[in-house]
Design a protein around this motif. Structure first.
Motif, PDB file in Angstrom:
ATOM      1  N   ASP A 125     -91.977  24.059  12.877  1.00 22.05           N
ATOM      2  CA  ASP A 125     -91.739  25.379  13.466  1.00 22.05           C
ATOM      3  C   ASP A 125     -90.960  26.241  12.476  1.00 22.05           C
ATOM      4  O   ASP A 125     -90.552  27.341  12.795  1.00 22.05           O
ATOM      5  CB  ASP A 125     -91.012  25.265  14.808  1.00 22.05           C
ATOM      6  CG  ASP A 125     -89.641  24.612  14.683  1.00 22.05           C
ATOM      7  OD1 ASP A 125     -89.213  24.274  13.555  1.00 22.05           O
ATOM      8  OD2 ASP A 125     -88.988  24.430  15.723  1.00 22.05           O
ATOM      9  N   SER A 126     -90.724  25.711  11.295  1.00 22.20           N
ATOM     10  CA  SER A 126     -90.045  26.369  10.169  1.00 22.20           C
ATOM     11  C   SER A 126     -88.536  26.506  10.342  1.00 22.20           C
ATOM     12  O   SER A 126     -87.883  27.033   9.461  1.00 22.20           O
ATOM     13  CB  SER A 126     -90.630  27.754   9.879  1.00 22.20           C
ATOM     14  OG  SER A 126     -91.990  27.645   9.567  1.00 22.20           O
ATOM     15  N   THR A 127     -87.985  26.058  11.446  1.00 24.21           N
ATOM     16  CA  THR A 127     -86.539  26.209  11.642  1.00 24.21           C
ATOM     17  C   THR A 127     -85.842  24.920  12.068  1.00 24.21           C
ATOM     18  O   THR A 127     -84.814  24.563  11.500  1.00 24.21           O
ATOM     19  CB  THR A 127     -86.233  27.287  12.701  1.00 24.21           C
ATOM     20  OG1 THR A 127     -86.908  26.951  13.909  1.00 24.21           O
ATOM     21  CG2 THR A 127     -86.657  28.660  12.225  1.00 24.21           C
ATOM     22  N   LYS A 128     -86.390  24.207  13.075  1.00 19.85           N
ATOM     23  CA  LYS A 128     -85.682  23.047  13.625  1.00 19.85           C
ATOM     24  C   LYS A 128     -86.443  21.732  13.585  1.00 19.85           C
ATOM     25  O   LYS A 128     -85.824  20.676  13.649  1.00 19.85           O
ATOM     26  CB  LYS A 128     -85.308  23.318  15.097  1.00 19.85           C
ATOM     27  CG  LYS A 128     -84.364  24.481  15.310  1.00 19.85           C
ATOM     28  CD  LYS A 128     -83.958  24.589  16.758  1.00 19.85           C
ATOM     29  CE  LYS A 128     -85.125  25.144  17.548  1.00 19.85           C
ATOM     30  NZ  LYS A 128     -84.819  25.472  18.929  1.00 19.85           N
ATOM     31  N   ASN A 129     -87.761  21.778  13.528  1.00 18.66           N
ATOM     32  CA  ASN A 129     -88.566  20.568  13.698  1.00 18.66           C
ATOM     33  C   ASN A 129     -89.602  20.396  12.594  1.00 18.66           C
ATOM     34  O   ASN A 129     -90.173  21.373  12.107  1.00 18.66           O
ATOM     35  CB  ASN A 129     -89.297  20.612  15.047  1.00 18.66           C
ATOM     36  CG  ASN A 129     -88.347  20.694  16.209  1.00 18.66           C
ATOM     37  OD1 ASN A 129     -87.579  19.773  16.450  1.00 18.66           O
ATOM     38  ND2 ASN A 129     -88.370  21.810  16.922  1.00 18.66           N
TER      39      ASN A 129
ATOM     40  N   GLN B  78     -87.154  20.214   1.089  1.00 15.29           N
ATOM     41  CA  GLN B  78     -87.318  18.841   0.604  1.00 15.29           C
ATOM     42  C   GLN B  78     -88.416  18.107   1.381  1.00 15.29           C
ATOM     43  O   GLN B  78     -89.234  17.397   0.802  1.00 15.29           O
ATOM     44  CB  GLN B  78     -85.994  18.073   0.706  1.00 15.29           C
ATOM     45  CG  GLN B  78     -86.058  16.667   0.132  1.00 15.29           C
ATOM     46  CD  GLN B  78     -86.378  16.660  -1.346  1.00 15.29           C
ATOM     47  OE1 GLN B  78     -85.769  17.369  -2.135  1.00 15.29           O
ATOM     48  NE2 GLN B  78     -87.371  15.871  -1.736  1.00 15.29           N
ATOM     49  N   LEU B  79     -88.433  18.289   2.701  1.00 14.22           N
ATOM     50  CA  LEU B  79     -89.450  17.630   3.528  1.00 14.22           C
ATOM     51  C   LEU B  79     -90.860  18.108   3.186  1.00 14.22           C
ATOM     52  O   LEU B  79     -91.800  17.304   3.090  1.00 14.22           O
ATOM     53  CB  LEU B  79     -89.159  17.863   5.014  1.00 14.22           C
ATOM     54  CG  LEU B  79     -87.949  17.123   5.581  1.00 14.22           C
ATOM     55  CD1 LEU B  79     -87.593  17.663   6.962  1.00 14.22           C
ATOM     56  CD2 LEU B  79     -88.194  15.630   5.623  1.00 14.22           C
ATOM     57  N   THR B  80     -91.040  19.399   2.998  1.00 15.86           N
ATOM     58  CA  THR B  80     -92.369  19.919   2.663  1.00 15.86           C
ATOM     59  C   THR B  80     -92.795  19.469   1.265  1.00 15.86           C
ATOM     60  O   THR B  80     -93.970  19.185   1.038  1.00 15.86           O
ATOM     61  CB  THR B  80     -92.444  21.450   2.788  1.00 15.86           C
ATOM     62  OG1 THR B  80     -91.446  22.039   1.954  1.00 15.86           O
ATOM     63  CG2 THR B  80     -92.239  21.888   4.228  1.00 15.86           C
ATOM     64  N   GLU B  81     -91.841  19.386   0.351  1.00 17.65           N
ATOM     65  CA  GLU B  81     -92.163  18.901  -0.997  1.00 17.65           C
ATOM     66  C   GLU B  81     -92.499  17.410  -0.961  1.00 17.65           C
ATOM     67  O   GLU B  81     -93.397  16.949  -1.671  1.00 17.65           O
ATOM     68  CB  GLU B  81     -91.011  19.168  -1.963  1.00 17.65           C
ATOM     69  CG  GLU B  81     -91.322  18.829  -3.405  1.00 17.65           C
ATOM     70  CD  GLU B  81     -92.573  19.521  -3.963  1.00 17.65           C
ATOM     71  OE1 GLU B  81     -93.270  18.900  -4.787  1.00 17.65           O
ATOM     72  OE2 GLU B  81     -92.871  20.668  -3.580  1.00 17.65           O
ATOM     73  N   ASP B  82     -91.798  16.651  -0.114  1.00 14.23           N
ATOM     74  CA  ASP B  82     -92.111  15.222   0.040  1.00 14.23           C
ATOM     75  C   ASP B  82     -93.532  15.033   0.558  1.00 14.23           C
ATOM     76  O   ASP B  82     -94.254  14.145   0.100  1.00 14.23           O
ATOM     77  CB  ASP B  82     -91.120  14.546   0.999  1.00 14.23           C
ATOM     78  CG  ASP B  82     -89.740  14.349   0.387  1.00 14.23           C
ATOM     79  OD1 ASP B  82     -89.586  14.528  -0.839  1.00 14.23           O
ATOM     80  OD2 ASP B  82     -88.812  14.023   1.153  1.00 14.23           O
ATOM     81  N   ALA B  83     -93.948  15.843   1.521  1.00 15.91           N
ATOM     82  CA  ALA B  83     -95.303  15.748   2.069  1.00 15.91           C
ATOM     83  C   ALA B  83     -96.335  15.992   0.971  1.00 15.91           C
ATOM     84  O   ALA B  83     -97.343  15.277   0.878  1.00 15.91           O
ATOM     85  CB  ALA B  83     -95.498  16.744   3.208  1.00 15.91           C
TER      86      ALA B  83
ATOM     87  N   SER C 200     -81.209  22.277   7.741  1.00 15.00           N
ATOM     88  CA  SER C 200     -80.932  23.320   6.749  1.00 15.00           C
ATOM     89  C   SER C 200     -82.217  23.712   6.023  1.00 15.00           C
ATOM     90  O   SER C 200     -83.203  22.972   6.046  1.00 15.00           O
ATOM     91  CB  SER C 200     -79.900  22.831   5.728  1.00 15.00           C
ATOM     92  OG  SER C 200     -80.452  21.808   4.913  1.00 15.00           O
ATOM     93  N   ALA C 201     -82.160  24.857   5.348  1.00 18.70           N
ATOM     94  CA  ALA C 201     -83.319  25.320   4.572  1.00 18.70           C
ATOM     95  C   ALA C 201     -83.610  24.356   3.428  1.00 18.70           C
ATOM     96  O   ALA C 201     -84.773  24.099   3.103  1.00 18.70           O
ATOM     97  CB  ALA C 201     -83.076  26.727   4.045  1.00 18.70           C
TER      98      ALA C 201
END
Length: 193
Positions: free
Chosen positions: A150-154, A98-103, A92-93
């Protein structure tokens, strides 16, 4: 007799005082590092991504207790270091955000010891590979962190660690050498459909 006694006393006192002077040991020397020739091979395991990694490194599954499928370590046994790669499918978006903020949070946790943290944009539209590269200067546990998506799935996050006390002056030559391998890894990174 009194003069002789005071002369000996002064001589002994002088010896004790001079022996108590601050001792400066010779600085510790570092081993000469032999760097191997840069040659690359392609990782193409069961994970939804491929990349080139150096022949003098080993790609192994992460064996830590909390590891997930497609979490890998690119080990550098001769340098006592590794690039830890953690993969996460995106559903999901909100999860992507959340993943990019965690990084970002993981990179900026090093602010206490870092002298600088530089961010660089990663963009290879042809391969649908995007991300951010964090270069962390100073005596920190991790000098390089990045994420690719890839901004959508991975989503894949990478972090470089050395199993040594973080002293930038002693690991700088190795760090510079391994950063070129990370650059090659990112440039050749591809998602599998």
């Amino acid at each position: 007799m009194k003069t002789r006694f005071s002369y000996h006393f002064l001589l002994i006192a002088f010896l004790f005082i001079s022996c108590g002077a601050e001792y400066s040991p010779k600085p510790r020397a570092y081993f000469r590092i032999e760097f191997p020739e840069k040659k690359y091979q392609t990782y193409s395991g069961d994970c939804p991504y491929t990349f080139d990694f150096p022949e003098y490194a080993q790609v192994q599954p992460d064996s830590s207790r909390d590891s997930k499928p497609c979490w890998l370590n690119v080990n550098y046994p001769q340098f006592n270091g590794r690039i830890h790669l953690s993969y996460q499918p995106i559903s999901s978006a909100a999860e992507f955000n959340q993943l990019t903020e965690d990084a970002r949070t993981f990179a900026f946790k090093h602010t206490v010891k870092a002298t600088a943290i530089d961010e660089g944009i990663i963009s290879y539209p042809k391969e649908k590979v995007y991300g951010i590269y964090y270069s962390i200067d100073g005596n920190t546990a991790s000098s390089v962190q990045f994420f690719l998506t890839d901004s959508t799935k991975n989503y894949l996050r990478g972090a470089l660690y050395f199993n040594e006390q973080p002293r930038l002056d002693s690991i700088q030559p190795v760090l510079d050498f391994v950063k070129k391998d990370i650059d090659q890894m990112i440039k050749t990174f591809k998602w599998r459909n």
